[in-house]
Scaffold this active site. Sequence first.
Site, mmCIF file in Angstrom:
data_model
loop_
_atom_site.group_PDB
_atom_site.id
_atom_site.type_symbol
_atom_site.label_atom_id
_atom_site.label_comp_id
_atom_site.label_asym_id
_atom_site.label_seq_id
_atom_site.Cartn_x
_atom_site.Cartn_y
_atom_site.Cartn_z
ATOM 1 N N ASP A 80 28.727 -3.782 -15.382
ATOM 2 C CA ASP A 80 29.577 -2.599 -15.517
ATOM 3 C C ASP A 80 28.881 -1.376 -14.939
ATOM 4 O OD1 ASP A 80 31.451 -4.164 -16.775
ATOM 5 O OD2 ASP A 80 30.883 -3.583 -18.799
ATOM 6 N N HIS B 112 29.543 -10.751 -26.997
ATOM 7 C CA HIS B 112 29.932 -11.845 -26.104
ATOM 8 C C HIS B 112 29.157 -13.102 -26.448
ATOM 9 C CE1 HIS B 112 30.107 -8.006 -23.823
ATOM 10 N NE2 HIS B 112 31.341 -8.413 -23.618
ATOM 11 N N GLY C 230 35.241 -5.665 -19.880
ATOM 12 C CA GLY C 230 35.998 -6.907 -19.957
ATOM 13 C C GLY C 230 37.107 -6.816 -20.992
ATOM 14 N N SER C 231 38.116 -7.680 -20.865
ATOM 15 C CA SER C 231 39.162 -7.793 -21.871
ATOM 16 C C SER C 231 38.655 -8.612 -23.055
ATOM 17 C CB SER C 231 40.376 -8.521 -21.301
ATOM 18 O OG SER C 231 41.074 -7.697 -20.422
ATOM 19 N N GLY C 232 39.483 -8.649 -24.096
ATOM 20 C CA GLY C 232 39.160 -9.497 -25.239
ATOM 21 C C GLY C 232 38.521 -8.746 -26.385
ATOM 22 N N HIS C 233 38.495 -7.418 -26.291
ATOM 23 C CA HIS C 233 37.867 -6.631 -27.355
ATOM 24 C C HIS C 233 38.838 -5.670 -28.027
ATOM 25 C CE1 HIS C 233 33.990 -8.084 -25.985
ATOM 26 N NE2 HIS C 233 34.155 -7.561 -24.781
#
Lengths: 332, 332, 201, 201
Positions: A110, A219, A54-57
């Site tokens: 994933d 998360h 996922g994005s955001g890391h």
Amino acid sequence: MKKILNDPFSYVDDMLAGLCAAHPDMYRVAGDGRVVARADAPVAGKVGIVSGGGSGHLPIFTGYVGKGLLDACAIGDVFASPSVDQMADAIRVANGGAGVLRLYGNYGGDVMNFDMAGDMVEMEDIATTTVLLADDVASAPRAEREKRRGVAGMVYAFKIAGAAAEAGKDLEEVTRIAQKAADSCVSMGAALTPCTVPQAGKPTFTIGEDEMEMGMGIHGEPGVWRGKMRTADEIAGELMDNLLADQPLVAGDRVSVLVNSLGATPPEELYILYRIVQQRLDAAGAAIVMPLVGRYATSMEMAGVSFTICKLDDELEGCLKAPASCAFWQVG
Amino acid sequence: MKKILNDPFSYVDDMLAGLCAAHPDMYRVAGDGRVVARADAPVAGKVGIVSGGGSGHLPIFTGYVGKGLLDACAIGDVFASPSVDQMADAIRVANGGAGVLRLYGNYGGDVMNFDMAGDMVEMEDIATTTVLLADDVASAPRAEREKRRGVAGMVYAFKIAGAAAEAGKDLEEVTRIAQKAADSCVSMGAALTPCTVPQAGKPTFTIGEDEMEMGMGIHGEPGVWRGKMRTADEIAGELMDNLLADQPLVAGDRVSVLVNSLGATPPEELYILYRIVQQRLDAAGAAIVMPLVGRYATSMEMAGVSFTICKLDDELEGCLKAPASCAFWQVG
Amino acid sequence: MALTTATLKAAYRKLEGGIGTYFDELNSADGKLGDGDLGITLTRASRGIHEVVDDLPEDVGQAFLKSAQAVTKAASSSFGTLMATGLMACAKATRGRTEVPWSEVSGLLDQVLAAMKARGKTDVGMKTVLDPLAACAEATRGLDDPAALMAAADRAITETMDAFRDKPAQVGRARIFGEKSQGLDDPGMLAFRRIVDVLKT
Amino acid sequence: MALTTATLKAAYRKLEGGIGTYFDELNSADGKLGDGDLGITLTRASRGIHEVVDDLPEDVGQAFLKSAQAVTKAASSSFGTLMATGLMACAKATRGRTEVPWSEVSGLLDQVLAAMKARGKTDVGMKTVLDPLAACAEATRGLDDPAALMAAADRAITETMDAFRDKPAQVGRARIFGEKSQGLDDPGMLAFRRIVDVLKT
Ligand SMILES: Nc1ncnc2c1ncn2[C@@H]1O[C@H](COP(=O)(O)OP(=O)(O)O)[C@@H](O)[C@H]1O
Ligand SMILES: Nc1ncnc2c1ncn2[C@@H]1O[C@H](COP(=O)(O)OP(=O)(O)O)[C@@H](O)[C@H]1O
Ligand SMILES: [Mg+2]
Ligand SMILES: [Mg+2]
Ligand SMILES: [Mg+2]
Ligand SMILES: [Mg+2]
């Protein structure tokens, strides 16, 4: 917490556009737009390394595409898995003819998707292997280690595997070294505030003004305890207790250590914590090699911190110190 | 916003202890403990460059001590000027016999103290010069430019002056180039949330959940307007409008640009903004050299952003690209 | 009668005992137009002097010098540095003497003012602590009785603050607040006012 | 009577019209034990199918394949990938046919289950969507009337959910909630329940 964005649904695409515009010498977009590859990918004859999630890391995962690091990365929405097709595209663009290692964090979605992507490219005669990061000691006991979540240990695994691939080792060797790096990392974190996933529009969880959560995932997955804020030295002490109990060190051991901000926590506070990290490693008789202090694996604007200890042998240490460069990190 | 610390009154000292412990090859403490110097300072025969100011802005100021950057830095409490004695100590430890440039931001207290410190070391036969950063276009009109606050333009001034000193230029030359770099920078920022000064224990200002302040200074100094949150593209557009109005560009100009997070704002959002920065500079016909996107000059965990445009000539561009390294930034 | 180190010591001790009363008031006045640390600055300055007050030498010049150094170390905000600058000017003017006639106070204030102007790179008339200081230097001219000196200074400060209150700030952090500063006292003037309030009791 | 591409199209359209009702319920059930995206996942999956539903070929196997691909693209969360895996298994089993007798449904569910087990690297009995699916495969064995099939599936799901409710989760994100998951339905089971609820209307 406030976010700077246009449309929550274009957050990731806008971000990738800016990333590639700012660093065209480093990154280029491939596939349907949700794959970022080294500008010079594929590197002929070199084992490719792909990751995804996922994005955001940032810098994880996308940011670590670069020389001596990843060849390509599939990028999902914020905190969401990329699709099978995107992962397959990442594998394809990373393939320089010597096979591709899938190196990523142990999250159910994933894993299923990367497995499926592997099945797809197998038909195209691309050999693939998998190494999963499962370094979060707070997420399962050591006896069930394979169930642990993957967190900031990825930074070490990317760096070490990337160096092995850059050195021209074959897929089997790169995979062996990556697995050894993954097995050598233990991590644990503590969160102070939530962050906001743009499409959700509200914080991922709520927590009192005077509370923290020990062992929380990146998360917002549940941790070990939630309670009153502790002092920096207490937080550092508890994280080190857990890490050293899980992976004991003896005099003469060599380790690298990552004191990582989840986003909002400033470097000032990471350095306050580092004092205790160093004291505890000194007390164990372990030597610290190339300590990393900063924002290496984040959850957007979450306040909090994680520690990762990576236990080294000569092979891992050599790979860790080898040159590498991406827009977020430069070694050598 | 929550902070990880022990005693608010030991915040800065704990931070410096951790910083020097983590990077002993880079930094060492000098003077009474509130001066950080290059591990190898003073460098004999090289012009020394010192800066100084309040803590809470890492990497600014302290973080930029390093080869090709600053020689020493005096560090005050969070957002508070260091003392005259500390500044004098910084000058002394930076002095390799070729004189010392004082290069710092235009804040009244800092200016008076650095002037006094200069008077003190003059008696010890250390030649000093001064270049002030006054790059925040929101803090005064161009006609009263010398009254502007110094913000993220410091990053360029440190880098460029540092390269000139490293190249062996004399005090007069280093000062001339530093002044040219300072004069070439224009900056402006927008804040979304306040931060908390540890000793104060509460946020530096309050702002509505759906509000932002355009033009705010890095300690919460008042800006141009406060109002409803805008989109990323609107924010970027307004910042660029102001910067380009203040320092117009023409086709063929070469610039570097810094898209800087004030702390909590994640790199994802900086890259979203970068798209517009690039579009506007492209539209002006200016070429972008070595864009910087990240956390270079912060206000602890404040959410917000600043843009700096540094207009280059051959001399400045050469200095910008010259090698430099500190724990937070590596060039070349 | 004359100003001696004993006079100085008594004044410093009085200040240390009394300035805390105004801690919040000064922080919040500075908070409106600056960074809100002016109460902290005065407290730190008086704590700095506390460290040296018992050991101040008989030489009034040396006593001023020691207190200037103490303030420099303890309080590095603008006002602290200006205070240290003023004390340093007194030190220069009184060096080598154990008694300074009260009639010299007005002249001392002139020296203080000149030093502060140089350090702050500014002049009177900009709505800063310099304005009440200049007024005190004028108002005390020719006086040689401590009570009369104090009364004249007290009046001069009040008049100056009234005269400047509605003007906009032009120097320091307050400058950027522009029109918002009209109607508000300059924090540095208020700090000077409170110092004299403590000393006159 | 038999399952044809027309049956599939009708089912997909029903799902698209009805699943929105459960958007918040599924997000919040997943939010208690996972990342709160399960409603989003189902909505995305049905939007993905929406793109292809009009063009589904007569060949039932090809129709299943196209829908599997659409779900893969649109919904990459665990449940979406498991759905796509199940559709792919159906595609393999029905390849080249335009009619699939209803009596084969139970056998199809066996194939779906086997594929999902392999993909998810897990087995029945762990409190996941696999458990009601396995129960449906059993309960529908030997039936060849669509209404009877639906009724049997409906009952089987209810019974399975009741049986598992108080057990702890052992797979997926819910696992780490351990004891907290006891007393709560597995979100994936609930999602399966809601899909059948929509289809049976
Ligand atoms: N350059 C200057 N010249 C004269 N007085 C000044 C100057 N700068 C600040 N001051 C005085 O100091 C006061 C602010 O003191 P202080 O709070 O210590 O400043 P800061 O915190 O901004 O360093 C102002 O109200 C003003 O009276
Ligand atoms: N490995 C697995 N095997 C079988 N079912 C699984 C597996 N992982 C997850 N599930 C099912 O999927 C549901 C969660 O779906 P979803 O919200 O899409 O997962 P996530 O968001 O964690 O990727 C679980 O409640 C469970 O029923
Ligand atoms: Mg102040
Ligand atoms: Mg101040
Ligand atoms: Mg979920
Ligand atoms: Mg999910």
